[in-house]
Each structure stands twice: as structure tokens, then as C-alpha cells.
Motif scaffolding. Sequence first.
Motif: not given
Length: 211
Positions: A19-45
Motif C-alpha cells: 500500500r505504501a508503494q502504491g500510495g507513493l506511486l499514485v500521489l507522485g504521478l498525480f503531482v507530476v501531472l499537476l506540474f506538467a499541466i501548469e507548464l503547458v498552462n504557463a506556455a499558453t499564458f
Amino acid sequence: MVLDASGGQPQTRHTPAARAQGGLLVLGLFVVLLFAIELVNAATFHSLNRTFGLRPRSADGLLDILTFPLFHANLGHVASNALPLIIFGFLVFMSGLRVFLTAVAFSWFGSGTLVWLIGGWGITVGASGLVFGLFAFLLVRGFFNRNWWQIALSVVLFLTYGGILFGILPGVAGFVSWQAHLGGALGGVAAAMLLKPRRVPQERQATERKS
């Protein structure tokens, strides 16, 4: 359940380590997704915020409830939500995937619904409603479950992070959505109430013992 090829002993995928491994994977991927979306968002002002941010009391805004936590004002905004999302989300995930998904769903929709109903006239974005929802869930679930370990964890979390609860008060910080915070927290409490163990009547317990 699977078998260990070496000794034939059953192994489970629901151990704390798994469960610990699964939790870190899920939360880590979600946070990476948020940063990726923000990079695209910033590029489009930040034009994506105008499309997917939550617009209160508008028909289109009902669909925005599904998207607004994924978008942020800037990278600093994402960073401020990332660590508490990982910490609180991981602690909730340790109770199982079903518990985690329920807490996230109630926090997400509770936050968005309250913003849609009573939010200001601007556009609301950000995952802080999820942060408040998961935090509130962790604070109260032990009392609903009558679990002393969970209560002890809630005390530690309150002493460490309790100051963020001022964010549910109107006017404390004019640039944040207290409605999103309050709605998320209410959603987290509702999830804890829904997931509390059901008590079996004593008459039924006696019947089950006899059978």
C-alpha cells in the motif's frame, strides 16, 4: 492473492508495504501531472484557466467542477499544494484504495460544489480543496471509527498542520478561495462519516454466535 514460487506461501498485494508503494506511486504521478499541466498552462499564458477554471453560478461552471483542481495560477501555486497532497494523500491511501478514492471524490466535488454555489465572481483554480478535504478526513475519521491509533494521528496532524484550517474562514486571505477550502473540508468529513464501520445490532451478533 498469489503464491510464492519458492516456498508456496501465499502473498497478498494488500500488505502495508504494498500500500505504501502504491500510495507513493499514485500521489507522485498525480503531482507530476499537476506540474506538467501548469507548464503547458504557463506556455499558453494561462489561457487554460479561462477554459477549465471554475466559474460560479454558471451552467458551464458545473462541468468546471470536474477540472478546476487540475489547474493553477503559477508553479508556486502548484508547489504549495504538492507536499501536503502527497503527505495527506499517502496517509489516506494506507487505509486502502477504496477509502482513498472516496475521500478524494468527496473532497473534489465538495470543494467545487461550494465554490459554484457561493464563490466570488472570478475564476477559481487549484487543488487546495483536495488538501483540505484529505486533511479533514484524517482529522475526524478516528472518532467515527473509534480507532485510537487514528485519533492519535489526527492529534499529531492537528498540532503540525492545524494552522491551515484558518483557510476556511472568509477574509483571512483575500487571494485564496475559502469556499474551495471549506467545501473540500466538508467533503472530507462526509467521506469519513460514509466510511465509518457499521455496528451490528447485539441481537444479530448473538444469533450469529449461535449459528
